[in-house]
Scaffold this motif. Structure first.
Motif, PDB file in Angstrom:
ATOM      1  N   ILE A  32       0.838  -1.198   0.000  1.00  0.00           N
ATOM      2  CA  ILE A  32       0.000   0.000   0.000  1.00  0.00           C
ATOM      3  C   ILE A  32       0.872   1.247   0.000  1.00  0.00           C
ATOM      4  O   ILE A  32       0.667   2.168  -0.794  1.00  0.00           O
ATOM      5  N   GLU A  72      -4.972   8.006  -3.361  1.00  0.00           N
ATOM      6  CA  GLU A  72      -5.545   6.831  -2.694  1.00  0.00           C
ATOM      7  C   GLU A  72      -5.020   6.709  -1.263  1.00  0.00           C
ATOM      8  O   GLU A  72      -5.770   6.367  -0.349  1.00  0.00           O
ATOM      9  N   LEU A  73      -3.740   6.996  -1.055  1.00  0.00           N
ATOM     10  CA  LEU A  73      -3.185   6.996   0.305  1.00  0.00           C
ATOM     11  C   LEU A  73      -3.905   8.031   1.170  1.00  0.00           C
ATOM     12  O   LEU A  73      -4.257   7.759   2.315  1.00  0.00           O
ATOM     13  N   ARG A 123      -6.944   9.180   0.754  1.00  0.00           N
ATOM     14  CA  ARG A 123      -8.306   8.693   1.016  1.00  0.00           C
ATOM     15  C   ARG A 123      -8.308   7.662   2.139  1.00  0.00           C
ATOM     16  O   ARG A 123      -9.149   7.701   3.040  1.00  0.00           O
ATOM     17  N   ILE A 124      -7.354   6.749   2.108  1.00  0.00           N
ATOM     18  CA  ILE A 124      -7.255   5.700   3.136  1.00  0.00           C
ATOM     19  C   ILE A 124      -7.021   6.323   4.510  1.00  0.00           C
ATOM     20  O   ILE A 124      -7.685   5.971   5.487  1.00  0.00           O
ATOM     21  N   TYR A 166     -10.157   5.888   7.052  1.00  0.00           N
ATOM     22  CA  TYR A 166      -9.988   4.866   8.081  1.00  0.00           C
ATOM     23  C   TYR A 166      -9.262   5.339   9.336  1.00  0.00           C
ATOM     24  O   TYR A 166      -9.244   4.625  10.331  1.00  0.00           O
ATOM     25  N   SER A 172      -5.068   2.847   9.940  1.00  0.00           N
ATOM     26  CA  SER A 172      -5.608   2.887   8.576  1.00  0.00           C
ATOM     27  C   SER A 172      -5.062   1.746   7.729  1.00  0.00           C
ATOM     28  O   SER A 172      -5.818   1.082   7.008  1.00  0.00           O
ATOM     29  N   LEU A 173      -3.766   1.530   7.824  1.00  0.00           N
ATOM     30  CA  LEU A 173      -3.150   0.448   7.048  1.00  0.00           C
ATOM     31  C   LEU A 173      -3.675  -0.911   7.501  1.00  0.00           C
ATOM     32  O   LEU A 173      -3.962  -1.780   6.676  1.00  0.00           O
ATOM     33  N   VAL A 222      -7.182  -1.583   6.080  1.00  0.00           N
ATOM     34  CA  VAL A 222      -7.174  -1.924   4.655  1.00  0.00           C
ATOM     35  C   VAL A 222      -6.606  -3.322   4.429  1.00  0.00           C
ATOM     36  O   VAL A 222      -7.189  -4.129   3.704  1.00  0.00           O
ATOM     37  N   GLN A 278      -9.029  -5.882   5.679  1.00  0.00           N
ATOM     38  CA  GLN A 278     -10.375  -5.668   5.136  1.00  0.00           C
ATOM     39  C   GLN A 278     -11.415  -5.589   6.254  1.00  0.00           C
ATOM     40  O   GLN A 278     -12.509  -6.141   6.155  1.00  0.00           O
ATOM     41  N   ASP A 306     -13.265  -3.151   7.282  1.00  0.00           N
ATOM     42  CA  ASP A 306     -14.511  -2.470   6.947  1.00  0.00           C
ATOM     43  C   ASP A 306     -15.496  -3.425   6.274  1.00  0.00           C
ATOM     44  O   ASP A 306     -16.688  -3.424   6.585  1.00  0.00           O
TER      45      ASP A 306
END
Length: 191
Positions: A11, A19-20, A22-23, A27, A81-82, A85, A88, A90
């Motif tokens: 990631i 995208e980073l 957003r993550i 999150y 956050s990492l 993701v 998974q 969420d």
């Protein structure tokens, strides 16, 4: 490795800056998401957690007026956050709240959700209140009968009380409890 095969290193080293960002925002509720995402991209390749810490440290002050804005808090949100993701979390939470719990709990049964960060709490609140974890526009006016009873689309859960946060005494004994939030929903309709 997570279900999609991504590691935290994948990631950090392969996702683009947007995208980073957003993550980190979605999150981790990270207020410096844009600066941190840019720093991660500029410090590539990141091969160790130490490299990631250096990238975050480059754009966050060691200490700040509020604890939320200091380096330690930002690092905690980045790693959170990492983790979400990669694992998974969420997707698993959504499945548990929207598919598994309604299938397992009969009318009148209780769903009790203990969450440890805002993303989990928002999902639990929306699942109990609206029957979905996705953000949606609140109804301006809900359908009610002449007695004030809700008569719209059936909702699977009815909130029981308000959210419950740990009291100071509990936090003094268990510091991890400071971020915990408890929500309870009662099953309204069964298939």
């Amino acid at each position: 490795r997570g279900g999609m095969g991504f590691t935290a290193a994948d990631i950090c080293n392969e996702f683009d800056e947007a995208e980073l960002q957003r993550i980190l925002k979605a999150y981790g509720d990270e207020p410096r998401a844009k600066k941190i995402a840019r720093s991660i991209v500029e410090h590539r390749p990141l091969t160790t957690t130490g490299h990631l810490i250096e990238a975050v440290a480059a754009v966050t002050p060691e200490r700040a007026k509020s604890r939320r804005m200091g380096r330690t808090a930002s690092l905690a949100r980045v790693f959170q956050s990492l983790r979400i993701v990669v694992n998974q979390e969420d997707t698993v939470l959504e499945k548990a709240l929207l598919e598994m719990s309604p299938a397992l709990i009969r009318t009148g049964g209780r769903l009790v959700v203990l969450s440890y960060h805002s993303m989990e709490d928002r999902a639990a609140k929306r699942a109990i209140r609206d029957g979905t974890v996705k953000a949606q526009k609140r109804r301006v006016r809900e359908e009610r009968d002449m007695y004030g009873n809700y008569i719209g689309i059936p909702r699977p859960w009815k909130s029981v009380g308000k959210r419950i946060k740990a009291q100071e005494e509990e936090v003094a004994v268990n510091t991890r409890a400071r971020s915990a939030t408890l929500r309870v929903g009662e099953r309204q309709t069964s298939p």
